[in-house]
Each structure stands twice: as C-alpha cells, then as structure tokens.
Enzyme design. Structure first.
Site, PDB file in Angstrom:
ATOM      1  N   ASP A  21      -0.372  21.431 -35.943  1.00  0.00           N
ATOM      2  CA  ASP A  21       0.616  20.378 -35.662  1.00  0.00           C
ATOM      3  C   ASP A  21       1.438  20.034 -36.905  1.00  0.00           C
ATOM      4  O   ASP A  21       0.954  20.168 -38.030  1.00  0.00           O
ATOM      5  CB  ASP A  21      -0.119  19.128 -35.137  1.00  0.00           C
ATOM      6  CG  ASP A  21       0.826  18.163 -34.442  1.00  0.00           C
ATOM      7  OD1 ASP A  21       1.950  18.556 -34.086  1.00  0.00           O
ATOM      8  OD2 ASP A  21       0.422  16.993 -34.246  1.00  0.00           O
ATOM      9  N   GLY A  22       2.672  19.599 -36.667  1.00  0.00           N
ATOM     10  CA  GLY A  22       3.532  19.120 -37.751  1.00  0.00           C
ATOM     11  C   GLY A  22       4.700  20.031 -38.094  1.00  0.00           C
ATOM     12  O   GLY A  22       5.396  19.782 -39.080  1.00  0.00           O
ATOM     13  N   TRP A  26       7.852  18.956 -40.542  1.00  0.00           N
ATOM     14  CA  TRP A  26       8.028  19.774 -41.756  1.00  0.00           C
ATOM     15  C   TRP A  26       9.484  20.221 -41.882  1.00  0.00           C
ATOM     16  O   TRP A  26      10.082  20.138 -42.950  1.00  0.00           O
ATOM     17  CB  TRP A  26       7.089  20.983 -41.671  1.00  0.00           C
ATOM     18  CG  TRP A  26       7.060  21.853 -42.884  1.00  0.00           C
ATOM     19  CD1 TRP A  26       6.263  21.717 -43.981  1.00  0.00           C
ATOM     20  CD2 TRP A  26       7.868  23.030 -43.115  1.00  0.00           C
ATOM     21  NE1 TRP A  26       6.520  22.721 -44.878  1.00  0.00           N
ATOM     22  CE2 TRP A  26       7.500  23.548 -44.377  1.00  0.00           C
ATOM     23  CE3 TRP A  26       8.840  23.689 -42.379  1.00  0.00           C
ATOM     24  CZ2 TRP A  26       8.071  24.700 -44.917  1.00  0.00           C
ATOM     25  CZ3 TRP A  26       9.432  24.839 -42.919  1.00  0.00           C
ATOM     26  CH2 TRP A  26       9.038  25.320 -44.170  1.00  0.00           C
ATOM     27  N   THR A  67       0.089  22.646 -22.188  1.00  0.00           N
ATOM     28  CA  THR A  67       0.723  22.410 -20.886  1.00  0.00           C
ATOM     29  C   THR A  67       1.813  21.340 -21.039  1.00  0.00           C
ATOM     30  O   THR A  67       2.912  21.474 -20.493  1.00  0.00           O
ATOM     31  CB  THR A  67      -0.339  21.912 -19.875  1.00  0.00           C
ATOM     32  OG1 THR A  67      -1.426  22.844 -19.862  1.00  0.00           O
ATOM     33  CG2 THR A  67       0.236  21.794 -18.482  1.00  0.00           C
ATOM     34  N   ASN A  69       3.579  20.731 -23.592  1.00  0.00           N
ATOM     35  CA  ASN A  69       4.728  21.218 -24.376  1.00  0.00           C
ATOM     36  C   ASN A  69       5.845  21.784 -23.494  1.00  0.00           C
ATOM     37  O   ASN A  69       6.987  21.922 -23.951  1.00  0.00           O
ATOM     38  CB  ASN A  69       4.292  22.268 -25.399  1.00  0.00           C
ATOM     39  CG  ASN A  69       3.492  21.710 -26.558  1.00  0.00           C
ATOM     40  OD1 ASN A  69       2.695  22.419 -27.183  1.00  0.00           O
ATOM     41  ND2 ASN A  69       3.674  20.423 -26.879  1.00  0.00           N
TER      42      ASN A  69
END
Ligand code: IPE
Ligand code: IPE
Ligand code: MG
Length: 231
Positions: A21-22, A26, A67, A69
């Site tokens: 994640d991230g 970023w 799912t 996403n």
C-alpha cells in the site's frame, strides 16, 4: 550489522503475506500521477521476491488488486491491468531463473481476458519451480473467498456428497483459494495504514501483523529483513 545478518534462519517464516500500500501517495509526494507509483511499486515487488529467494522464504503472497479496487477510476483500473500484463510477461524469464513458481488467487475470471491468458501461461511455464511460490492476489477479497467456499460446501451437502457434520476447519480450508498454501506466519502492511482491508481473513487467525510507515515503492528487501528480524 545489517538486518539480514540478524535473521535467525531457524525461525524463518515459511509464508509471508504483504499488503502493498501507498503507491498513490508516493507518486503524489513527487507531484506525479498515481500510475507512476504503481509502476515504481513493481520494482519493489521484484526486489522483495529476490529477497525472499535469497534468504529462503518458501511462500510470498502479495495483495495486488482487491475486489474493492474495481471501484477506482476506470483509467487507474486499466493502467493497473496493463501493468499486470506487462509485468508478468517481462518477469517470466527471471522467475524461472530464480526458480520461483507463479500462482494467483482471487476471482481471476473477472480479469480482462488478456490478463487471464497471460497469467495462465506464466503460471504454466513456472509450474515446476520449487524455491519459492509467489502468489498474486488479484480481484481478491477474503469475504468473497469465504462465501465461495461456503457455497461449494453447501452445494456438496445439497447433492449429498458430504454430510453437514463433514463441514469442519479442514474441509472448509480445502475450499479456499489458498488451500495449497500454509497459513502465513507474518503479514506486512506498508504505508502506515493499520488495517487488513479484506485480505486473508480466515488464514491470519494466528498471523503476526507488522505495520510500517514506509510507502510500498520505497520498500526494499532491507525493510523485509527488518520485519523478519522483528518477527
Ligand atoms: C496500493 O497503493 C496499490 C493498490 C491498491 C493497487 P494505493 O494505490 O492504494 O496507494 P495509496 O494508498 O492511495 O497511497
Ligand atoms: C489494499 O489497499 C488493497 C491492496 C493493496 C491491493 P487499498 O489502498 O485498496 O485499501 P484501503 O482502501 O486503504 O483499505
Ligand atoms: Mg491504498
């Protein structure tokens, strides 16, 4: 002394799961589009897989697309699918070189046809590899998986193939997409979010959870080794 040297190889987790994640944050931090974060995140996946091969982690499972996403903007979803296709094709040779077997869990048939085909192809050509199993969770959610398993067992009861009493932890586990994998001893989530977001709910009953502020595109094997030392 680096983290790698501090790892107790007698207490190595057999299976590590990662919520990557991230990526979006970023990219945003650098004034770039989110997709740039996803592209950079692929480099992290490559380094982490090699780190696992290096120290002897047998199973690595990464949450690549949930799912939920599917609800992201269509351009981002399409970019992620394109990235998935190019990455698995570009990496097939390296996976073989490193003796890594590619596996996938999730509602794979909901992916674009090209993803389904290329995934099946690379899974087949890496099928004999034995050093590490890399499982991509794609269109995956744990609640979806648990409901699917429940339906399959219910169907078997209806068809009188099994009795109600035959439903237990083992028979339930056998219906999960992770049936062939041991339960993860360690689950890592990057980017400072302290939640599980519908990943492997059944399988993490006894898993140690490790959270780090590091954003996924910055996460490298040294961070992985640090998490293993902590474990
Ligand atoms: C993780 O990064 C990658 C996927 C979920 C595909 P995010 O895209 O969730 O990045 P943030 O959390 O918005 O920074
Ligand atoms: C979890 O990250 C899913 C993946 C890493 C693929 P998300 O960024 O989608 O999760 P939430 O929305 O923060 O819970
Ligand atoms: Mg996120």
């Amino acid at each position: 002394m680096g983290f790698k040297e501090q790892i107790d190889i007698n207490r190595l987790p057999e299976h590590i799961a990662i919520i990557m994640d991230g990526n979006g944050r970023w990219a945003k931090n650098q004034g770039k589009f989110r997709v740039f974060g996803h592209e950079s995140g692929v480099l992290s996946v490559k380094d982490i897989v090699e780190g696992c091969v290096d120290i002897g982690i047998k199973y690595l499972t990464v949450y690549a697309f949930s799912t939920e996403n599917w609800n992201r903007p269509i351009d981002e979803v399409n970019a992620l699918m394109e990235l998935l296709i190019s990455t698995i094709n570009n990496e097939a040779e390296t996976l073989n070189k490193n003796n890594v077997r590619l596996n996938a869990i999730g509602d794979i048939k909901s992916l674009p046809q090209k993803c389904i085909d290329d995934l099946a192809n690379v899974m087949e050509i890496t099928d004999k590899n034995t050093k590490c199993t890399l499982t991509l969770a794609l269109s995956y959610s744990a609640k979806w998986e648990i409901i699917e398993a429940t339906k399959k067992l219910a169907q078997q009861v209806v068809e009188q193939k099994i009795k109600l009493e035959d439903i237990n932890e083992d028979s339930f586990n056998a219906q999960l997409t992770t049936a062939q994998l041991p339960e993860p001893e360690l689950m890592i989530r990057t980017s400072g979010e302290h939640r599980v977001s519908n990943f492997l709910l059944w399988q993490i009953a006894y898993t140690e959870l490790y959270f780090t502020e590091t954003l996924w595109p910055d996460f490298r094997r040294e961070h992985l080794f640090e998490a293993i030392v902590d474990y």
